[in-house]
Design a protein around this motif. Sequence first.
Motif, mmCIF file in Angstrom:
data_model
loop_
_atom_site.group_PDB
_atom_site.id
_atom_site.type_symbol
_atom_site.label_atom_id
_atom_site.label_comp_id
_atom_site.label_asym_id
_atom_site.label_seq_id
_atom_site.Cartn_x
_atom_site.Cartn_y
_atom_site.Cartn_z
ATOM 1 N N ASP A 1 0.748 -0.991 0.034
ATOM 2 C CA ASP A 1 -0.054 -0.095 -0.142
ATOM 3 C C ASP A 1 0.953 1.300 0.246
ATOM 4 O OD1 ASP A 1 -1.528 1.970 0.642
ATOM 5 O OD2 ASP A 1 -2.969 0.737 2.000
ATOM 6 N N PRO A 2 0.374 2.096 -0.916
ATOM 7 C CA PRO A 2 1.568 3.425 -1.207
ATOM 8 C C PRO A 2 1.569 4.348 0.246
ATOM 9 C CG PRO A 2 0.348 3.156 -3.043
ATOM 10 C CD PRO A 2 -0.221 2.237 -2.136
ATOM 11 N N ILE A 3 0.469 4.125 1.263
ATOM 12 C CA ILE A 3 0.556 4.847 2.198
ATOM 13 C C ILE A 3 1.174 4.204 3.509
ATOM 14 C CG2 ILE A 3 -1.442 6.286 1.413
ATOM 15 C CD1 ILE A 3 -2.945 4.649 3.492
ATOM 16 N N ALA A 4 1.811 3.050 3.319
ATOM 17 C CA ALA A 4 2.114 2.325 4.360
ATOM 18 C C ALA A 4 3.687 2.009 4.346
ATOM 19 C CB ALA A 4 1.531 0.660 4.426
ATOM 20 N N THR A 5 4.489 2.736 3.524
ATOM 21 C CA THR A 5 5.657 2.583 3.580
ATOM 22 C C THR A 5 6.641 3.936 3.537
ATOM 23 O OG1 THR A 5 7.492 1.561 1.961
ATOM 24 C CG2 THR A 5 5.511 3.089 0.924
ATOM 25 N N PHE B 1 -6.086 10.975 -2.237
ATOM 26 C CA PHE B 1 -5.578 12.000 -1.047
ATOM 27 C C PHE B 1 -6.476 12.178 -0.076
ATOM 28 C CE2 PHE B 1 -2.932 12.713 -4.699
ATOM 29 C CZ PHE B 1 -1.636 12.993 -4.049
ATOM 30 N N ASP B 2 -7.860 11.956 -0.280
ATOM 31 C CA ASP B 2 -8.666 11.710 1.156
ATOM 32 C C ASP B 2 -8.122 10.602 1.999
ATOM 33 O OD1 ASP B 2 -10.257 13.766 0.041
ATOM 34 O OD2 ASP B 2 -12.017 12.510 -0.630
ATOM 35 N N ARG B 3 -7.890 9.605 1.420
ATOM 36 C CA ARG B 3 -7.546 8.479 2.033
ATOM 37 C C ARG B 3 -6.226 8.630 2.939
ATOM 38 N NH1 ARG B 3 -4.606 3.449 0.353
ATOM 39 N NH2 ARG B 3 -5.388 1.832 1.742
ATOM 40 N N LEU B 4 -4.962 9.163 2.068
ATOM 41 C CA LEU B 4 -3.954 9.648 2.319
ATOM 42 C C LEU B 4 -3.800 10.310 3.666
ATOM 43 C CD1 LEU B 4 -0.604 9.709 2.344
ATOM 44 C CD2 LEU B 4 -1.015 11.328 0.606
ATOM 45 N N LEU B 5 -4.908 11.579 3.391
ATOM 46 C CA LEU B 5 -4.606 12.546 4.574
ATOM 47 C C LEU B 5 -5.598 12.360 5.747
ATOM 48 C CD1 LEU B 5 -4.588 15.513 2.190
ATOM 49 C CD2 LEU B 5 -2.900 14.619 3.546
ATOM 50 N N THR C 1 0.959 17.267 4.440
ATOM 51 C CA THR C 1 -0.004 17.987 5.256
ATOM 52 C C THR C 1 -0.093 19.485 4.842
ATOM 53 O OG1 THR C 1 2.153 18.742 6.721
ATOM 54 C CG2 THR C 1 0.564 16.668 7.339
ATOM 55 N N SER C 2 0.629 19.946 3.757
ATOM 56 C CA SER C 2 0.347 21.265 3.141
ATOM 57 C C SER C 2 -0.945 21.062 2.290
ATOM 58 C CB SER C 2 1.419 21.606 1.886
ATOM 59 O OG SER C 2 1.513 20.762 1.171
ATOM 60 N N ILE C 3 -1.588 19.836 1.825
ATOM 61 C CA ILE C 3 -2.993 19.663 1.261
ATOM 62 C C ILE C 3 -3.947 19.714 2.113
ATOM 63 C CG2 ILE C 3 -4.001 18.437 -0.468
ATOM 64 C CD1 ILE C 3 -1.382 17.097 -1.356
ATOM 65 N N ASP C 4 -4.626 20.808 1.940
ATOM 66 C CA ASP C 4 -6.028 20.887 2.663
ATOM 67 C C ASP C 4 -7.068 19.718 2.071
ATOM 68 O OD1 ASP C 4 -7.932 21.662 4.724
ATOM 69 O OD2 ASP C 4 -8.926 23.307 2.863
ATOM 70 N N LYS C 5 -7.235 19.889 0.888
ATOM 71 C CA LYS C 5 -8.338 19.072 0.116
ATOM 72 C C LYS C 5 -7.956 19.030 -1.411
ATOM 73 C CE LYS C 5 -11.754 22.644 0.112
ATOM 74 N NZ LYS C 5 -13.104 23.098 0.473
ATOM 75 N N VAL C 6 -8.576 17.769 -1.771
ATOM 76 C CA VAL C 6 -8.648 17.762 -3.280
ATOM 77 C C VAL C 6 -10.101 17.960 -3.580
ATOM 78 C CG1 VAL C 6 -8.412 16.409 -5.392
ATOM 79 C CG2 VAL C 6 -6.403 16.383 -3.620
ATOM 80 N N VAL C 7 -10.241 18.935 -4.864
ATOM 81 C CA VAL C 7 -11.596 19.021 -5.147
ATOM 82 C C VAL C 7 -11.666 18.709 -6.893
ATOM 83 C CG1 VAL C 7 -13.266 20.961 -5.922
ATOM 84 C CG2 VAL C 7 -11.890 21.145 -3.625
ATOM 85 N N VAL C 8 -12.773 17.999 -6.992
ATOM 86 C CA VAL C 8 -12.962 17.658 -8.256
ATOM 87 C C VAL C 8 -13.786 18.644 -9.092
ATOM 88 C CG1 VAL C 8 -14.376 15.833 -9.909
ATOM 89 C CG2 VAL C 8 -13.147 15.108 -7.945
ATOM 90 N N VAL C 9 -13.060 19.059 -10.281
ATOM 91 C CA VAL C 9 -13.365 20.018 -11.166
ATOM 92 C C VAL C 9 -14.502 19.459 -12.198
ATOM 93 C CG1 VAL C 9 -12.904 22.112 -12.785
ATOM 94 C CG2 VAL C 9 -11.357 21.786 -10.681
ATOM 95 N N GLY D 1 3.754 7.965 -1.104
ATOM 96 C CA GLY D 1 2.381 8.070 -0.567
ATOM 97 C C GLY D 1 1.213 8.774 -1.830
ATOM 98 N N ALA D 2 1.923 9.358 -2.539
ATOM 99 C CA ALA D 2 1.149 10.111 -3.722
ATOM 100 C C ALA D 2 0.637 9.174 -4.855
ATOM 101 C CB ALA D 2 1.663 11.271 -4.239
ATOM 102 N N MET D 3 0.932 7.892 -4.729
ATOM 103 C CA MET D 3 1.008 7.047 -5.958
ATOM 104 C C MET D 3 -0.824 6.861 -6.092
ATOM 105 S SD MET D 3 3.484 6.174 -7.671
ATOM 106 C CE MET D 3 5.031 5.481 -7.581
ATOM 107 N N ILE D 4 -1.334 7.117 -7.177
ATOM 108 C CA ILE D 4 -2.751 6.668 -7.187
ATOM 109 C C ILE D 4 -3.291 5.280 -7.077
ATOM 110 C CG2 ILE D 4 -4.650 7.579 -8.594
ATOM 111 C CD1 ILE D 4 -3.085 9.863 -7.794
ATOM 112 N N VAL D 5 -4.461 5.429 -6.283
ATOM 113 C CA VAL D 5 -4.839 3.831 -5.949
ATOM 114 C C VAL D 5 -6.443 3.886 -6.447
ATOM 115 C CG1 VAL D 5 -3.363 3.634 -4.048
ATOM 116 C CG2 VAL D 5 -5.580 4.649 -3.824
#
Length: 504
Positions: free
Chosen positions: A40-44, A111-115, A129-137, A161-165
């Motif tokens: 898992d990208p967020i576990a490493t 990124f919702d999952r990561l953060l 942690t500089s990312i507040d949220k990701v918004v779908v345009v 951690g930024a790899m897309i899942v």
Amino acid sequence: MKLKALFATSSLVLACLGAPAAHAAGTLNVALHQDPGNWDPIATFLVSWGAVGSQVFDGLIIRTPDMKLVPGLATKWEFTDKNTKLRFTLRPNVKFHDGEPFDAEAVKFTFDRLLGEEGKKGPQQSNYTSIDKVVVVNPMTVDFILKSPDPVLLTKLAGYGAMIVPPKYIKEKGSQFFGMNPVGTGPFKFSEYKPKIALALERNPNYWGGAPKVDNLNYRFIAEPATQAAELQAGRIDVANQIPLSMVETLKKDSKLAVLSMDGPVALALRYNTQRGIMKDKEVRKALTMAVDRDAIIKTILLGNAKPIASFQGVLSFGNDPSMKPLPFNPAQAQAMLKKAGVKPGTSIQLDFRGPDSNFREVAQAVAGYLQAVGITVSLKPYETNVLLNDIIPNGKTGEMWQNQWGGWTFDYDNTAYAMYYTKQRWNPFDDDAKLNALLHTQRNTWDQAARKQTLHEIARYVADQALEMPLYSLNTVYGLNKRAKNLDLPADGRFRFVNATVE
């Protein structure tokens, strides 16, 4: 390892992977020193994860072996609204390995999952942690809303951690299953995994960047560098990511093999437990540093495959100060400083290190010898690597000194310094320094790279003044190679992407 046992181990691994005993056309075999145990990208945080993860997953951005940031799952990006919004235009017609479509919702989910709560369980969240949220345009456009500057953000979006899942797959299967059976958009797909033994990947024929040229990519987890070298010599692996430096010249003499050594991101130091015994005194810590001849270690043990360092970073790192010099080797002065501090001859300390790392084992033995010469008795305590990294260090169970090794894959001192020195970070179990925290916060929260470089220089000098560690060296990235493998595009940071690789 005896020859008979070596052949038996190789046969077992190949059988586990369902591969023939001999090389098959279109199969590349790679040795890694460690199995991360979770994909898992967020576990490493491990380079060995990147050596596989960069084959299975893609980020919005890709960093090439020559350090350039190029489009990945995003075709372009731009800052808007005074650097508080980062807009990505996404690559169309991309699918995950299970057929699930890649789109803006996948980026937001990642990124919702990561953060969120899931990300808190792993070591990657603090990098983003500089990312507040990701918004779908729209389905092919996302905005990253930033709550603070992050001058290294674009590089971070190229890895780990930024790899897309895939949202649907994870929701249906769960994170635990995903960690053992990952699905990404990358050039290779997961095929079979035998924990601590081997891993098989197969070609993704529909890869958006063009299908890989090899059909299969087999990894074997071989902790001992000497065993990696033996398997390389026997022709059973094509790429070794750790070999004994003492065997470099021998491997070079083999007409079928090659050795590649280049400047890399990995720095090594001996971190001091500043809360334990004699290590509470920074003058003692400085004395121990001055008692060790780091240049001799580089020359005689590492055979020149490293460079001396004054701070915990290499020459390629943004923030490295070439004018900063290491404390000199001066055992007489070190002994005088220890005497002045009231340290009695024969005082014992413990040095913890990664047991399977035979190269560093020799370094640790040399350090113990140098310290013995100034009256300090060193007990060497090897640990299984995952135990040291996941339990002993983060839980503050170390002896007086421990092997501190960091890949610094962003080639930016921020990625190293914040993780090592900021209060309550995973790799900082002991120190709480308000001044150091403020400096780290200052450089992380500006887009002004010139000002940031000066602050990073100040951080390095402050850490040296406090003697939080004994800087040892920046290690070259060294690969052992079978010449039958071509177009490997080997990176300095160990994050392989074998899209163009061929096997003769």
